[in-house]
Design a protein around this motif. Sequence first.
Motif, PDB file in Angstrom:
ATOM      1  N   TRP A   1     -10.757   4.695   0.295  1.00 56.19           N
ATOM      2  CA  TRP A   1      -9.569   5.432   0.724  1.00 56.19           C
ATOM      3  C   TRP A   1      -9.643   5.645   2.230  1.00 56.19           C
ATOM      4  CZ3 TRP A   1      -5.385   6.632  -2.136  1.00 56.19           C
ATOM      5  CH2 TRP A   1      -5.493   6.509  -3.516  1.00 56.19           C
TER       6      TRP A   1
ATOM      7  N   ASP B   1      -8.999   5.799  -8.288  1.00 56.64           N
ATOM      8  CA  ASP B   1      -7.741   5.063  -8.173  1.00 56.64           C
ATOM      9  C   ASP B   1      -6.614   6.080  -8.325  1.00 56.64           C
ATOM     10  OD1 ASP B   1      -5.980   2.970  -7.922  1.00 56.64           O
ATOM     11  OD2 ASP B   1      -6.508   1.999  -9.815  1.00 56.64           O
ATOM     12  N   TRP B   2      -5.408   5.705  -7.998  1.00 52.79           N
ATOM     13  CA  TRP B   2      -4.263   6.597  -8.160  1.00 52.79           C
ATOM     14  C   TRP B   2      -3.534   6.220  -9.433  1.00 52.79           C
ATOM     15  CZ3 TRP B   2      -2.932  11.159  -6.681  1.00 52.79           C
ATOM     16  CH2 TRP B   2      -1.635  11.613  -6.873  1.00 52.79           C
TER      17      TRP B   2
ATOM     18  N   ASN C   1       0.858  -1.179   0.000  1.00 57.18           N
ATOM     19  CA  ASN C   1       0.000   0.000   0.000  1.00 57.18           C
ATOM     20  C   ASN C   1       0.892   1.225   0.000  1.00 57.18           C
ATOM     21  OD1 ASN C   1      -2.402  -1.405   0.079  1.00 57.18           O
ATOM     22  ND2 ASN C   1      -2.411  -1.499   2.301  1.00 57.18           N
TER      23      ASN C   1
ATOM     24  N   TRP D   1      -2.871   9.260   2.377  1.00 56.27           N
ATOM     25  CA  TRP D   1      -4.065   8.525   1.972  1.00 56.27           C
ATOM     26  C   TRP D   1      -3.672   7.195   1.354  1.00 56.27           C
ATOM     27  CZ3 TRP D   1      -8.963  10.017   3.063  1.00 56.27           C
ATOM     28  CH2 TRP D   1      -9.113  11.296   3.561  1.00 56.27           C
TER      29      TRP D   1
ATOM     30  N   GLN E   1      -7.422   7.507   5.566  1.00 57.38           N
ATOM     31  CA  GLN E   1      -6.321   8.418   5.873  1.00 57.38           C
ATOM     32  C   GLN E   1      -5.471   7.783   6.963  1.00 57.38           C
ATOM     33  OE1 GLN E   1      -7.477  12.368   7.024  1.00 57.38           O
ATOM     34  NE2 GLN E   1      -5.489  13.204   6.469  1.00 57.38           N
TER      35      GLN E   1
ATOM     36  N   LEU F   1      -5.255   3.583  -0.486  1.00 59.86           N
ATOM     37  CA  LEU F   1      -6.390   2.911  -1.104  1.00 59.86           C
ATOM     38  C   LEU F   1      -6.441   1.470  -0.617  1.00 59.86           C
ATOM     39  CD1 LEU F   1      -8.741   2.844  -3.148  1.00 59.86           C
ATOM     40  CD2 LEU F   1      -7.066   2.156  -4.872  1.00 59.86           C
TER      41      LEU F   1
ATOM     42  N   PRO G   1      -8.577  11.766  -2.084  1.00 58.50           N
ATOM     43  CA  PRO G   1      -9.352  11.517  -3.301  1.00 58.50           C
ATOM     44  C   PRO G   1     -10.471  12.542  -3.443  1.00 58.50           C
ATOM     45  CG  PRO G   1      -9.993   9.983  -1.582  1.00 58.50           C
ATOM     46  CD  PRO G   1      -8.809  10.750  -1.058  1.00 58.50           C
TER      47      PRO G   1
ATOM     48  N   HIS H   1      -5.492  11.340  -9.277  1.00 59.63           N
ATOM     49  CA  HIS H   1      -6.553  10.354  -9.173  1.00 59.63           C
ATOM     50  C   HIS H   1      -7.230  10.168 -10.527  1.00 59.63           C
ATOM     51  CE1 HIS H   1      -6.183  11.410  -4.876  1.00 59.63           C
ATOM     52  NE2 HIS H   1      -6.522  10.160  -4.705  1.00 59.63           N
TER      53      HIS H   1
END
Length: 139
Positions: free
Chosen positions: A94, A65-66, A35, A101, A96, A103, A42, A73
Amino acid sequence: MTHLTLRPVRTVMLAAVLGSCLTFSAASMAQVSVNIAIGVPPPAPMYEAIPAPRPGYVWMPGYWDWDDHYHKHAWKKGRWERERPGYVYESPRWIQSRDGWVLVPGRWDQGGSKGKGNGKGNKGKDYHCPPGHAKKGEC
């Protein structure tokens, strides 16, 4: 003379043990997930109209998504996926963390009869209706 004949056997056994350790090591590494925390939260979820239910399928709502290539994003559209009896789909989300951040990817959880839902996207007590969908009676 027996001392000399045992040496090749020991070498072969040692090689076999080391080889199996490397195999187990590679297998365990294949199950590791990474991760990556980013500093940009987001955007708000986009509204997507949920299509009419499809028997034998579960609606997987869209999510942000990143995109590593563009460093921003990117919206991934919702889609239908064949249901998995005894499992409940949990959407990506998402969270924190102290580093930024992260996902949490979507996944199938064992849920027994929780996955039956009402046919409009509600997949059990842990399901969260996407923003705007409940007002329109879609969840």
